[in-house]
Design a protein around this motif. Structure first.
Motif, mmCIF file in Angstrom:
data_model
loop_
_atom_site.group_PDB
_atom_site.id
_atom_site.type_symbol
_atom_site.label_atom_id
_atom_site.label_comp_id
_atom_site.label_asym_id
_atom_site.label_seq_id
_atom_site.Cartn_x
_atom_site.Cartn_y
_atom_site.Cartn_z
ATOM 1 N N ALA A 70 -3.978 26.651 50.193
ATOM 2 C CA ALA A 70 -4.905 26.273 49.219
ATOM 3 C C ALA A 70 -5.667 25.003 49.423
ATOM 4 N N GLY A 71 -5.605 24.506 50.495
ATOM 5 C CA GLY A 71 -6.291 23.253 50.961
ATOM 6 C C GLY A 71 -5.576 21.885 50.870
ATOM 7 N N ARG A 72 -4.317 21.916 50.545
ATOM 8 C CA ARG A 72 -3.434 20.677 50.492
ATOM 9 C C ARG A 72 -3.189 20.273 51.642
ATOM 10 N N GLN A 73 -3.034 18.799 51.928
ATOM 11 C CA GLN A 73 -2.533 18.094 52.853
ATOM 12 C C GLN A 73 -0.787 18.035 52.668
ATOM 13 N N VAL A 74 -0.251 18.727 53.423
ATOM 14 C CA VAL A 74 1.019 19.032 53.137
ATOM 15 C C VAL A 74 2.122 18.216 54.298
ATOM 16 N N VAL A 75 2.894 17.272 53.912
ATOM 17 C CA VAL A 75 3.985 16.802 54.707
ATOM 18 C C VAL A 75 5.300 17.538 54.465
ATOM 19 N N VAL A 76 6.009 17.954 55.383
ATOM 20 C CA VAL A 76 7.420 18.646 55.400
ATOM 21 C C VAL A 76 8.335 17.466 56.049
ATOM 22 N N VAL A 77 9.014 16.910 55.110
ATOM 23 C CA VAL A 77 9.901 15.521 56.006
ATOM 24 C C VAL A 77 11.336 16.110 56.219
ATOM 25 N N SER A 78 11.817 15.498 57.333
ATOM 26 C CA SER A 78 13.272 15.826 57.756
ATOM 27 C C SER A 78 13.935 14.415 57.938
ATOM 28 N N SER A 79 15.170 14.289 58.267
ATOM 29 C CA SER A 79 15.438 12.922 58.563
ATOM 30 C C SER A 79 15.503 13.065 60.213
ATOM 31 N N GLY A 80 15.613 11.882 60.815
ATOM 32 C CA GLY A 80 15.799 11.981 62.366
ATOM 33 C C GLY A 80 14.395 12.509 62.788
ATOM 34 N N ASP A 81 14.596 13.453 63.837
ATOM 35 C CA ASP A 81 13.403 14.240 64.351
ATOM 36 C C ASP A 81 13.318 15.739 63.833
ATOM 37 N N PRO A 82 12.083 16.296 63.407
ATOM 38 C CA PRO A 82 12.155 17.469 62.510
ATOM 39 C C PRO A 82 12.214 18.464 63.588
ATOM 40 N N GLY A 83 12.316 18.536 64.769
ATOM 41 C CA GLY A 83 12.563 19.594 65.773
ATOM 42 C C GLY A 83 13.939 19.580 66.194
ATOM 43 N N VAL A 84 14.872 18.756 65.717
ATOM 44 C CA VAL A 84 16.441 18.772 65.939
ATOM 45 C C VAL A 84 17.187 19.166 64.744
ATOM 46 N N PHE A 85 17.418 20.253 64.699
ATOM 47 C CA PHE A 85 18.388 20.880 63.374
ATOM 48 C C PHE A 85 17.629 20.595 62.329
ATOM 49 N N ALA A 86 16.347 20.765 62.175
ATOM 50 C CA ALA A 86 15.529 20.285 61.226
ATOM 51 C C ALA A 86 14.419 21.575 60.668
ATOM 52 N N MET A 87 13.314 20.686 59.990
ATOM 53 C CA MET A 87 12.513 21.850 59.212
ATOM 54 C C MET A 87 11.423 22.355 60.182
ATOM 55 N N ALA A 88 11.236 21.756 61.572
ATOM 56 C CA ALA A 88 10.187 22.262 62.267
ATOM 57 C C ALA A 88 10.271 23.858 62.790
ATOM 58 N N SER A 89 11.745 24.029 62.812
ATOM 59 C CA SER A 89 11.879 25.481 63.348
ATOM 60 C C SER A 89 11.706 26.360 62.007
ATOM 61 N N ALA A 90 12.273 25.893 60.776
ATOM 62 C CA ALA A 90 12.346 26.506 59.667
ATOM 63 C C ALA A 90 10.598 26.928 59.135
ATOM 64 N N VAL A 91 9.812 26.070 59.644
ATOM 65 C CA VAL A 91 8.434 26.372 59.351
ATOM 66 C C VAL A 91 8.024 27.438 59.964
ATOM 67 N N PHE A 92 8.218 27.388 61.418
ATOM 68 C CA PHE A 92 7.959 28.457 62.302
ATOM 69 C C PHE A 92 8.230 29.824 62.030
ATOM 70 N N GLU A 93 9.585 29.548 61.440
ATOM 71 C CA GLU A 93 10.416 30.815 61.281
ATOM 72 C C GLU A 93 9.818 31.629 60.231
ATOM 73 N N ALA A 94 9.330 30.549 58.992
ATOM 74 C CA ALA A 94 8.585 31.229 58.078
ATOM 75 C C ALA A 94 7.272 31.924 58.248
ATOM 76 N N MET A 95 6.503 31.161 59.224
ATOM 77 C CA MET A 95 5.320 31.817 59.910
ATOM 78 C C MET A 95 5.305 33.082 60.530
ATOM 79 N N GLU A 96 6.583 33.275 61.197
ATOM 80 C CA GLU A 96 6.695 34.716 61.782
ATOM 81 C C GLU A 96 6.824 35.745 60.770
ATOM 82 N N LEU A 97 7.392 35.270 59.633
ATOM 83 C CA LEU A 97 7.521 36.371 58.395
ATOM 84 C C LEU A 97 6.409 36.981 58.086
ATOM 85 N N ASP A 98 5.332 36.470 58.145
ATOM 86 C CA ASP A 98 4.109 37.026 57.878
ATOM 87 C C ASP A 98 2.874 36.356 58.882
ATOM 88 N N LEU A 99 2.879 36.851 59.958
ATOM 89 C CA LEU A 99 2.232 36.093 60.963
ATOM 90 C C LEU A 99 0.571 36.504 60.743
#
Length: 254
Positions: A70-99
């Motif tokens: 919808a045109g928003r500038q969205v920041v998804v926050v995790s603690s630590g590093d977002p690629g270590v047991f955190a939200m980066a993988s979750a975002v990519f997993e969500a993308m694959e649900l409707d590529l």
């Protein structure tokens, strides 16, 4: 066009948030994340905070993608590093649900300082040679797989960093992990218990593996177990713990 930026807020102290992440937060229209992490973001005009429970990661990621669409500038926050047991993988997993819908979404990942690395720095350099990180939570994977990975890590003589060692709902897991390690390692290698590193509640303790107990850890604790080569330099005050960068020659095939 909207964008999803996935960032790590570091282990706790604002001093350990990278300038790159600070700049992304300053430009955000929306911040999405687990409740305690979103609480770290100061409110301001033009910014909407979207806090949610810890067990709705895919829903949270999908919400971020929808807002970016919808045109928003969205920041998804995790603690630590977002690629270590955190939200980066979750975002990519969500993308694959409707590529077909999300494939071309503008997504950027910004690194952060992990609790594991902050804890290691406090202790010295226990991860100075080959190491692995294992999430001891069995919420998203079966316990037999965790045990298999622990055994293989011991066989490979890795230093090990454990995330999510012990919660109120599953206190038995870390006890089982410690028992396995004590039997498999058969030595008194150092174990570091680093709780709430870089916050006012920080606690750091180092004990031999033979003396480690489950009660020494909770969900705010990162546990680092040394390899067979990890050394302790005793001195006045806290010791220095490090794993040498060199490994003695071993027989071929070992």
């Amino acid at each position: 066009m909207g964008r999803v930026t996935i960032v790590g807020l570091g282990p706790g102290s604002d001093d350990l948030v990278t300038p790159e992440v600070t700049a992304a937060l300053a430009q955000a229209t929306d911040v999405v994340g687990y409740i305690p992490y979103v609480k770290r973001i100061p409110p301001r005009d033009g910014l909407t905070l979207h806090a949610s429970d810890n067990r709705v990661e895919i829903e949270r990621a999908t919400h971020a993608l929808e807002m970016a669409e919808a045109g928003r500038q969205v920041v998804v926050v995790s603690s630590g590093d977002p690629g270590v047991f955190a939200m980066a993988s979750a975002v990519f997993e969500a993308m694959e649900l409707d590529l077909d819908r999300w494939r071309e979404t503008d997504v950027q990942v910004m690194p952060g300082i992990t609790a594991m690395l902050a804890a290691a720095a406090r202790a010295g350099a226990p991860l100075g040679h080959d190491f692995c990180a294992i999430n001891l939570s069995d919420n998203l994977k079966p316990w037999p797989l965790i045990e298999k990975r622990l055994r293989l890590a011991v066989e490979g003589d890795f230093a090990m960093a454990f995330y999510n060692p012990r919660s109120k709902s599953r206190p038995e897991g870390f006890a089982r992990a410690l028992s396995l390690l004590q039997k498999a390692c058969g030595d008194a290698r150092p174990v570091i218990f680093a709780r709430a590193v870089s916050t006012p509640e920080e606690e750091l303790a180092c004990v031999p593996l033979t003396e480690a107990t489950p009660e020494m850890a909770d969900m705010r604790t990162v546990v680092i177990v040394g390899s067979s080569l990890t050394r302790v330099i005793t001195r006045s005050g806290a010791p220095l713990i490090y794993t040498p960068r060199s490994v003695p020659d071993t027989p071929e095939g070992v």
